[in-house]
Motif scaffolding. Structure first.
Motif, PDB file in Angstrom:
ATOM      1  N   GLN A  39       0.838  -1.199   0.000  1.00  0.00           N
ATOM      2  CA  GLN A  39       0.000   0.000   0.000  1.00  0.00           C
ATOM      3  C   GLN A  39       0.875   1.253   0.000  1.00  0.00           C
ATOM      4  O   GLN A  39       1.920   1.310   0.654  1.00  0.00           O
ATOM      5  CB  GLN A  39      -0.899   0.005   1.238  1.00  0.00           C
ATOM      6  N   ASN A  40       0.434   2.242  -0.730  1.00  0.00           N
ATOM      7  CA  ASN A  40       1.120   3.546  -0.782  1.00  0.00           C
ATOM      8  C   ASN A  40       2.569   3.432  -1.244  1.00  0.00           C
ATOM      9  O   ASN A  40       3.444   4.166  -0.778  1.00  0.00           O
ATOM     10  CB  ASN A  40       1.069   4.232   0.590  1.00  0.00           C
ATOM     11  N   THR A  41       2.837   2.491  -2.139  1.00  0.00           N
ATOM     12  CA  THR A  41       4.162   2.393  -2.751  1.00  0.00           C
ATOM     13  C   THR A  41       4.042   2.665  -4.245  1.00  0.00           C
ATOM     14  O   THR A  41       2.950   2.577  -4.827  1.00  0.00           O
ATOM     15  CB  THR A  41       4.795   1.004  -2.533  1.00  0.00           C
ATOM     16  N   GLU A  42       5.166   2.987  -4.866  1.00  0.00           N
ATOM     17  CA  GLU A  42       5.159   3.379  -6.278  1.00  0.00           C
ATOM     18  C   GLU A  42       5.231   2.149  -7.185  1.00  0.00           C
ATOM     19  O   GLU A  42       5.839   1.136  -6.837  1.00  0.00           O
ATOM     20  CB  GLU A  42       6.348   4.297  -6.562  1.00  0.00           C
ATOM     21  N   ILE A  43       4.629   2.279  -8.348  1.00  0.00           N
ATOM     22  CA  ILE A  43       4.673   1.206  -9.330  1.00  0.00           C
ATOM     23  C   ILE A  43       5.912   1.366 -10.203  1.00  0.00           C
ATOM     24  O   ILE A  43       6.308   2.480 -10.545  1.00  0.00           O
ATOM     25  CB  ILE A  43       3.387   1.186 -10.185  1.00  0.00           C
ATOM     26  N   SER A  44       6.544   0.247 -10.531  1.00  0.00           N
ATOM     27  CA  SER A  44       7.738   0.245 -11.382  1.00  0.00           C
ATOM     28  C   SER A  44       7.774  -1.087 -12.119  1.00  0.00           C
ATOM     29  O   SER A  44       7.478  -2.130 -11.536  1.00  0.00           O
ATOM     30  CB  SER A  44       8.997   0.423 -10.522  1.00  0.00           C
ATOM     31  N   ASN A  45       8.118  -1.048 -13.388  1.00  0.00           N
ATOM     32  CA  ASN A  45       8.118  -2.252 -14.226  1.00  0.00           C
ATOM     33  C   ASN A  45       6.739  -2.910 -14.272  1.00  0.00           C
ATOM     34  O   ASN A  45       6.617  -4.131 -14.405  1.00  0.00           O
ATOM     35  CB  ASN A  45       9.141  -3.276 -13.708  1.00  0.00           C
ATOM     36  N   GLY A  46       5.689  -2.087 -14.124  1.00  0.00           N
ATOM     37  CA  GLY A  46       4.335  -2.602 -14.179  1.00  0.00           C
ATOM     38  C   GLY A  46       3.883  -3.327 -12.922  1.00  0.00           C
ATOM     39  O   GLY A  46       2.847  -3.994 -12.926  1.00  0.00           O
ATOM     40  N   ARG A  47       4.641  -3.179 -11.832  1.00  0.00           N
ATOM     41  CA  ARG A  47       4.308  -3.881 -10.588  1.00  0.00           C
ATOM     42  C   ARG A  47       4.798  -3.057  -9.401  1.00  0.00           C
ATOM     43  O   ARG A  47       5.596  -2.125  -9.549  1.00  0.00           O
ATOM     44  CB  ARG A  47       4.968  -5.260 -10.563  1.00  0.00           C
ATOM     45  N   HIS A  48       4.325  -3.435  -8.211  1.00  0.00           N
ATOM     46  CA  HIS A  48       4.772  -2.743  -6.995  1.00  0.00           C
ATOM     47  C   HIS A  48       5.911  -3.498  -6.311  1.00  0.00           C
ATOM     48  O   HIS A  48       6.699  -2.894  -5.572  1.00  0.00           O
ATOM     49  CB  HIS A  48       3.598  -2.577  -6.032  1.00  0.00           C
ATOM     50  N   SER A  49       5.981  -4.783  -6.528  1.00  0.00           N
ATOM     51  CA  SER A  49       7.075  -5.592  -5.978  1.00  0.00           C
ATOM     52  C   SER A  49       7.015  -6.961  -6.630  1.00  0.00           C
ATOM     53  O   SER A  49       6.059  -7.290  -7.351  1.00  0.00           O
ATOM     54  CB  SER A  49       6.960  -5.730  -4.453  1.00  0.00           C
ATOM     55  N   LYS A  50       8.029  -7.752  -6.380  1.00  0.00           N
ATOM     56  CA  LYS A  50       8.036  -9.142  -6.847  1.00  0.00           C
ATOM     57  C   LYS A  50       8.871  -9.960  -5.882  1.00  0.00           C
ATOM     58  O   LYS A  50      10.034  -9.646  -5.622  1.00  0.00           O
ATOM     59  CB  LYS A  50       8.602  -9.259  -8.259  1.00  0.00           C
TER      60      LYS A  50
END
Length: 244
Positions: free
Chosen positions: A223-234
């Motif tokens: 929650q409340n994190t930025e999207i990068s590479n089309g995802r928030h984490s992996k």
């Protein structure tokens, strides 16, 4: 010279035999009492967990969970929280001295997660993956009326900027919940091995003997994190084992 070589060879042979003995002794005495092994898991992830009496909560549909190359992969595409939980029946609570072993890793940490600062400060305490162990069935106040009261728990997570020797607190559940980042060096794409004696760790954290283990959960909170590479984490998990 031949005599020296023989002595070196003999010494190496003794060391090898000794190491094999230690490994055999550990395997012989380690009793697995609960295990999730994703190295050979296939098919629909939700059905796989439901067949093992796990419940899927929160926005797990947005976590993009799947089995891939012998791993459970979790790759949220929205800034949500997803939880999968298993509650033991009271007769099946795990008692005695219990140890935990997890093989897992992170390919992308959530950008904007921040556990730093005092627990009185509201922080963006998020994680790409965490594994929670619940103790007993006494509900401890969460500290916020919208957050459910939970039993005592220890949550293990992998963080990018956190420290492995520090006890962390979330914004809620500060009385009954503790968060530990182990081993926590922030490396991406690496398989980490987290090994903890849960019984000893509970005593260290709460200064009392632990109730039996009553539940387990896998959580992702971006929650409340930025999207990068089309995802928030992996993140990924290979194995989770509780043993004596």
């Amino acid at each position: 010279m031949r005599g020296i070589k023989f002595l070196v060879f003999k010494k190496c042979k003794i060391i090898t035999v000794f190491l094999c003995f230690l490994f055999f002794s550990f395997s012989l005495h380690a009793e697995t009492i609960y295990e999730l092994d994703f190295t050979s898991a296939t098919g629909n992830v939700k059905e796989w967990f439901l067949n093992k009496n796990w419940k899927l909560h929160e926005d797990i549909n947005d976590m993009n969970i799947r089995f891939d190359m012998g791993r459970l992969v979790i790759e949220p595409t929205k800034d949500e929280v997803g939880v999968m939980m298993h509650e033991f029946e009271k007769k099946d609570y795990l008692k005695g001295e219990i140890k935990l072993r997890i093989e897992w890793g992170v390919d992308q940490y959530p950008k904007g997660a921040d556990w730093s600062g005092p627990k009185e400060k509201t922080r963006n305490a998020r994680e790409a993956v965490s594994f929670m162990v619940f103790f007993g069935d006494e509900k401890i106040e969460s500290g916020f009326f919208l957050a459910p009261d939970l039993p005592y728990f220890i949550s293990f997570f992998l963080g990018e900027n956190e420290k492995p020797d520090q006890v962390y607190y979330a914004n809620y559940w500060q009385e009954g919940g503790r968060y530990l980042c182990i081993p926590c060096d922030g490396t991406k794409g690496k398989t980490f091995l987290t090994e903890v004696n849960l019984t000893k760790k509970f005593k260290q954290l709460f200064m009392e003997n632990p109730p039996p283990v009553s539940g387990l959960a896998i959580e992702v909170d971006v929650q409340n994190t930025e999207i990068s590479n089309g995802r928030h984490s992996k993140a990924f998990i290979k194995k989770i084992k509780l043993y004596r």
